[in-house]
Design a protein around this motif. Structure first.
Motif, PDB file in Angstrom:
ATOM      1  N   LYS A   1       0.831  -1.197   0.000  1.00 44.90           N
ATOM      2  CA  LYS A   1       0.000   0.000   0.000  1.00 44.90           C
ATOM      3  C   LYS A   1       0.868   1.250   0.000  1.00 44.90           C
ATOM      4  CE  LYS A   1      -3.989  -2.038   2.357  1.00 44.90           C
ATOM      5  NZ  LYS A   1      -4.882  -1.955   3.554  1.00 44.90           N
ATOM      6  N   VAL A   2       0.518   2.179  -0.871  1.00 50.49           N
ATOM      7  CA  VAL A   2       1.208   3.465  -0.908  1.00 50.49           C
ATOM      8  C   VAL A   2       0.538   4.387   0.101  1.00 50.49           C
ATOM      9  CG1 VAL A   2       1.804   5.457  -2.320  1.00 50.49           C
ATOM     10  CG2 VAL A   2       1.799   3.171  -3.329  1.00 50.49           C
ATOM     11  N   PRO A   3       1.294   5.009   0.999  1.00 50.83           N
ATOM     12  CA  PRO A   3       0.674   5.898   1.992  1.00 50.83           C
ATOM     13  C   PRO A   3      -0.174   6.969   1.323  1.00 50.83           C
ATOM     14  CG  PRO A   3       2.977   5.524   2.527  1.00 50.83           C
ATOM     15  CD  PRO A   3       2.746   4.928   1.172  1.00 50.83           C
ATOM     16  N   PRO A   4      -1.337   7.270   1.886  1.00 45.70           N
ATOM     17  CA  PRO A   4      -2.218   8.265   1.262  1.00 45.70           C
ATOM     18  C   PRO A   4      -1.561   9.639   1.189  1.00 45.70           C
ATOM     19  CG  PRO A   4      -2.940   7.715   3.497  1.00 45.70           C
ATOM     20  CD  PRO A   4      -1.890   6.728   3.134  1.00 45.70           C
ATOM     21  N   GLY A   5      -1.730  10.277   0.022  1.00 46.42           N
ATOM     22  CA  GLY A   5      -1.220  11.622  -0.161  1.00 46.42           C
ATOM     23  C   GLY A   5       0.228  11.704  -0.579  1.00 46.42           C
ATOM     24  N   MET A   6       0.945  10.575  -0.619  1.00 44.12           N
ATOM     25  CA  MET A   6       2.358  10.621  -0.987  1.00 44.12           C
ATOM     26  C   MET A   6       2.496  10.755  -2.499  1.00 44.12           C
ATOM     27  SD  MET A   6       5.505   8.005  -0.084  1.00 44.12           S
ATOM     28  CE  MET A   6       5.158   6.755  -1.314  1.00 44.12           C
ATOM     29  N   PRO A   7       3.206  11.773  -2.982  1.00 46.09           N
ATOM     30  CA  PRO A   7       3.399  11.907  -4.430  1.00 46.09           C
ATOM     31  C   PRO A   7       4.087  10.672  -5.004  1.00 46.09           C
ATOM     32  CG  PRO A   7       3.994  13.930  -3.308  1.00 46.09           C
ATOM     33  CD  PRO A   7       3.768  12.900  -2.238  1.00 46.09           C
ATOM     34  N   ALA A   8       3.681  10.283  -6.184  1.00 48.59           N
ATOM     35  CA  ALA A   8       4.204   9.058  -6.792  1.00 48.59           C
ATOM     36  C   ALA A   8       5.680   9.195  -7.138  1.00 48.59           C
ATOM     37  CB  ALA A   8       3.396   8.735  -8.052  1.00 48.59           C
ATOM     38  N   GLY A   9       6.430   8.117  -6.881  1.00 46.28           N
ATOM     39  CA  GLY A   9       7.795   8.025  -7.360  1.00 46.28           C
ATOM     40  C   GLY A   9       8.864   8.672  -6.522  1.00 46.28           C
ATOM     41  N   ILE A  10       8.527   9.280  -5.375  1.00 47.02           N
ATOM     42  CA  ILE A  10       9.570   9.949  -4.597  1.00 47.02           C
ATOM     43  C   ILE A  10      10.338   8.934  -3.761  1.00 47.02           C
ATOM     44  CG2 ILE A  10       8.344  12.142  -4.516  1.00 47.02           C
ATOM     45  CD1 ILE A  10       7.631  11.565  -1.604  1.00 47.02           C
ATOM     46  N   ARG A  11      11.637   9.175  -3.631  1.00 51.11           N
ATOM     47  CA  ARG A  11      12.476   8.321  -2.793  1.00 51.11           C
ATOM     48  C   ARG A  11      12.249   8.649  -1.320  1.00 51.11           C
ATOM     49  NH1 ARG A  11      18.355   8.955  -3.606  1.00 51.11           N
ATOM     50  NH2 ARG A  11      17.895  11.165  -3.888  1.00 51.11           N
ATOM     51  N   LEU A  12      12.723   7.787  -0.459  1.00 50.24           N
ATOM     52  CA  LEU A  12      12.619   8.038   0.982  1.00 50.24           C
ATOM     53  C   LEU A  12      13.361   9.311   1.348  1.00 50.24           C
ATOM     54  CD1 LEU A  12      13.160   4.414   2.358  1.00 50.24           C
ATOM     55  CD2 LEU A  12      11.009   5.651   2.106  1.00 50.24           C
ATOM     56  N   LEU A  13      14.529   9.518   0.726  1.00 51.20           N
ATOM     57  CA  LEU A  13      15.321  10.706   1.017  1.00 51.20           C
ATOM     58  C   LEU A  13      14.667  11.979   0.493  1.00 51.20           C
ATOM     59  CD1 LEU A  13      18.056  11.450   2.330  1.00 51.20           C
ATOM     60  CD2 LEU A  13      19.042  11.428   0.043  1.00 51.20           C
ATOM     61  N   GLU A  14      13.780  11.843  -0.469  1.00 52.43           N
ATOM     62  CA  GLU A  14      13.102  12.993  -1.061  1.00 52.43           C
ATOM     63  C   GLU A  14      11.825  13.364  -0.317  1.00 52.43           C
ATOM     64  OE1 GLU A  14      14.355  12.434  -5.752  1.00 52.43           O
ATOM     65  OE2 GLU A  14      12.675  11.278  -4.933  1.00 52.43           O
ATOM     66  N   GLY A  15      11.670  12.848   0.872  1.00 50.77           N
ATOM     67  CA  GLY A  15      10.482  13.127   1.662  1.00 50.77           C
ATOM     68  C   GLY A  15       9.562  11.936   1.803  1.00 50.77           C
ATOM     69  N   GLY A  16       9.839  10.863   1.047  1.00 47.90           N
ATOM     70  CA  GLY A  16       8.977   9.685   1.127  1.00 47.90           C
ATOM     71  C   GLY A  16       8.926   9.075   2.504  1.00 47.90           C
ATOM     72  N   ALA A  17      10.039   9.161   3.250  1.00 50.03           N
ATOM     73  CA  ALA A  17      10.083   8.573   4.589  1.00 50.03           C
ATOM     74  C   ALA A  17       9.081   9.232   5.527  1.00 50.03           C
ATOM     75  CB  ALA A  17      11.490   8.689   5.173  1.00 50.03           C
TER      76      ALA A  17
END
Length: 775
Positions: A634-650
């Motif tokens: 599952k992709v966390p709700p509201g997370m922009p697609a394709g971003i790395r953890l270091l790019e704010g995905g974490a």
């Protein structure tokens, strides 16, 4: 005041001399002091054991301390002028000692008082060595040299801290110091210390090691196999400095340092305990930081835009309402918060959950000055120099800023007018967007309070959130087991004299910013220079990096001073600082040690191994396999697609998912606003981390996923040797040695499934220390 036996109370560390004088002379009918027969004074009789008491014997009759106290009583126990007794200067001699093991010397400490008098106070000082394996010191300042290396003897006297540097050379240096070419002034300082200690530096690292190291440290990513091949084939003698320059301009450099500043600023906890975290607030703050770092604005301007932030930034209510609508719409549509990132200031720094405004001062001190002030809320800590008055007088600069507190009812909030304006502009948006808009605008507005605001509803006990109709002073106050204390002056940390109260409406935070920019500020430039150094070397020149106390001296004071001076002279240019460190030979030397530097952990004689940060390590694994998520995840709700953890995905992985588990296992901090310490990010290796890459289902799924990069390698490269080489370049950023190539080929011959054999090869390499550590 501290409660003692029989009602006898003295202030902690003699902080209130007038009150202590009254206690000794007037309390209990003055029975403790005998002005006629000084030697019969009760406090002397007890201290010397002539009268039994639970404290036991503290000194002897005729001792140095005894004579001082006896002579004071004989003189009538006067209360000397507090102003004249302030120390202007502490003089330590020798301030620097260079010698060999088994040598001895004695320190002498003198002070110059405000009235110009000078006195030897050696016997009244407390001495401590910060490296007892090199030098030991007794209570009288007698130093015994016991080992090779360097140590600082820290000298404490009430309200003052001094230091003597001890450098100990070996009895005999067996080998001559090698001819080593300095790249810049950093190497001059490092090599001078190593030469003095007889420690030989490691050789320069090879090109492949350098490329992997600098990519990971500057961008948080691995170089691609093609980039490794190109760099190794490049014959340009300046290729390392050119690569450094290119990477400092790479967007991932801003992403990496935005993550680091999120840790330092502790931009989380926008609600009270028990409330759901505001993930999008945190993500907006991250994107704002990344935008500023990508622009490479000077560090002092970056701090100014954080420290003096307001929500409206001088704009009309209508302009602010339009911005709020755009911000919420981006959140609902799962886009990056480009609208918030374009703001001039980061008002989210002041939106965090706080218990009182004194917390602001503590967190400002930690983030921008590298200071630990939290103990000063209650008392003056014996191992630091900050008093309650220091903290409260500094906190007064931040008392006019209303902030959100989830426990306040009603709380600091945006005006009803701007909420109505925003909702009107949001007509036609989805109901979810309108609900978010109303709730988020209600979370608070950051602005500068005037006297009128203080006299109206919204202040209580110096707190600036809206929770009471009572009037308040607007000055900092703390209550602790030692009582309640307040300060009604404005004074910068480390300075003796307060500054004048500015006119009503003036943002006191700007006064702090002006102080930070002063070239003689003892903390501001030093704090960030030390943190950047620690990022590249695993330890600061002052270590820990958030403890810039006089009691914690730097390992290389002259180097730190020159780095700070250059940083200021170059307009607080962070890239100048990164570039200077990265181009040094010290950074580019090998992690392979020699006999003389094998045990060195203070002098930077080799490159110290460092485990990769959580987000970087997990992103690197995804980079190797070529996928970021597995089917069904599952992709966390509201997370922009394709971003790395270091790019704010974490930021979006808060719940108990595989990614959240991995981030926690590898030490990503929660950025708890209550934890004021850089140590919340854990970079030490442990068994759980080893087991994660060895056995976790998420790792196995990504390795077996048919979409992963292995399929591309098998199609692109026809021979076994080419495939193995590509896998080594992909994971370890280097060519395999002949032996490694042979062993890999022998292993593949023994596997019944060729595809599974290559998967196992990748699995073995990502589980190696060479992958997990930066070397």
């Amino acid at each position: 005041m501290v409660q003692g036996r029989g009602g006898f109370r003295l202030s902690l560390f003699g902080y209130l001399p007038a009150a202590d004088h009254d206690q000794l002379l007037k309390d209990a009918s003055g029975r403790r002091v005998n002005l006629v027969h000084p030697e019969n004074s009760l406090f002397l009789l007890k201290a010397t054991g002539q009268v039994p008491h639970e404290g036991g014997m503290r000194t002897g009759v005729g001792s140095y301390e005894y004579q001082i106290l006896r002579n004071w009583v004989a003189a009538g126990a006067p209360f000397d002028s507090v102003n004249n007794s302030h120390v202007k200067e502490m003089i330590v001699s020798p301030a620097r000692f260079t010698g060999k093991p088994k040598e001895h010397f004695t320190l002498k400490v003198e002070v110059v008082f405000r009235d110009g008098s000078r006195e030897d106070i050696t016997a009244l000082c407390v001495f401590e060595s910060n490296n007892r394996e090199v030098a030991e010191v007794d209570a009288r300042g007698h130093v015994s040299v016991v080992g090779v290396g360097d140590a600082a003897i820290v000298i404490r006297y009430p309200g003052q801290v001094g230091m003597a540097l001890v450098v100990v050379m070996p009895e005999k240096i067996e080998n001559s110091f090698p001819e080593v070419k300095e790249h810049n002034f950093i190497d001059k300082h490092i090599l001078a210390r190593l030469r003095l200690l007889g420690i030989q530096p490691s050789e320069l690292c090879d090109d492949a090691t350098f490329l992997r190291r600098v990519y990971l440290d500057v961008t948080g990513a691995l170089p691609t196999p093609d980039e490794v091949r190109a760099f190794l084939a490049d014959k340009d003698p300046e290729k390392r400095s050119k690569k450094i320059e290119a990477l400092l301009g790479h967007p991932d450099h801003a992403a990496l340092w935005a993550t680091k500043f999120m840790d330092i600023l502790r931009l989380s906890s926008f609600h009270a305990p028990g409330f759901p975290p505001q993930v999008h607030h945190e993500y907006r703050a991250y994107e704002w930081l990344r935008a500023r770092l990508k622009e490479n604005i000077p560090y002092d301007q970056l701090v100014e835009r954080i420290l003096t932030a307001t929500s409206r930034e001088g704009r009309s209510l209508e302009e602010w309402a339009e911005e709020a609508v755009k911000i919420v719409l981006e959140e609902v549509e799962g886009k990056a918060p480009t609208t918030y990132a374009a703001r001039k200031t980061l008002d989210l720094f002041w939106q965090r959950r706080m218990e009182s405004d004194v917390d602001h001062a503590i967190r400002v001190g930690h983030a921008f000055l590298g200071l630990r002030l939290q103990c000063a809320q209650c008392h003056r800590h014996p191992n630091d120099v900050w008093t309650q008055d220091d903290l409260l007088s500094f906190a007064n600069f931040f008392m006019r800023i209303p902030h959100y507190n989830g426990l306040a009812a009603p709380r600091a909030k945006a005006s009803q007018e701007v909420v109505a304006l925003a909702l009107q502009k949001a007509k036609g948006l989805p109901p979810k967007a309108q609900g978010l808009l109303k709730g988020q605008l209600g979370d608070g507005e950051i602005w500068v309070l005037t006297r009128k605001d203080l006299d109206g509803p919204g202040m209580k006990n110096g707190r600036s959130f809206f929770n009471s109709g009572q009037k308040a002073t607007g000055y900092a106050i703390v209550t602790s087991p030692l009582g309640t204390q307040t300060s009604k002056t404005l004074r910068f940390l480390g300075e003796r004299e307060p500054i004048a109260e500015p006119p009503d409406g003036v943002d006191r935070r700007q006064l702090v910013m002006d102080w930070l920019r002063r070239p003689d500020n003892p903390f501001f430039a030093k704090a960030i220079v030390n943190r950047v150094w620690e990022h590249y070397f695993g330890r600061g020149l002052i270590d820990p990096v958030d403890d810039l106390s006089p009691l914690n001296p730097p390992s290389h004071p002259e180097l730190l001073q020159e780095l700070c001076a250059g940083f200021i002279r170059n307009g607080y240019d962070l890239r100048w600082l990164h570039r200077t460190i990265l181009c040094s030979r010290t950074y580019q030397q090998s992690s392979v040690t020699n006999d003389s530097n094998r045990h060195d952990r203070r002098n930077f004689a080799s490159f110290y191994l460092r485990r990769l940060p959580a987000e970087v390590l997990l992103d690197c694994f995804d980079q190797v396999v070529g996928i970021r998520s597995v089917p069904g995840e599952k992709v966390p709700p509201g997370m922009p697609a394709g971003i790395r953890l270091l790019e704010g995905g974490a930021i979006f992985h808060r719940k108990d998912t595989d990614t959240a588990f991995a981030l926690e296992a590898f030490g990503r901090p929660k950025r708890d606003v209550e934890v004021v310490c850089d140590c919340e990010r854990e970079n030490q290796a442990n068994m759980l981390q080893a087991l994660y890459f060895a056995n976790h289902p998420a790792v196995r799924k990504k390795l077996k996923d048919p979409r992963n990069r292995l399929s591309e390698i098998l199609k692109k490269y026809p021979t076994e040797a080419e495939r193995i080489t590509e896998i080594f370049l992909l994971t370890l950023s280097r060519m395999p040695s002949d032996q490694e190539l042979h062993l890999a080929q022998e292993f593949l011959k023994q596997t019944h499934d060729t595809l599974e054999g290559y998967r196992s090869l990748i699995w073995s390499l990502v589980n190696s220390n060479e992958f997990i550590f930066n070397h």
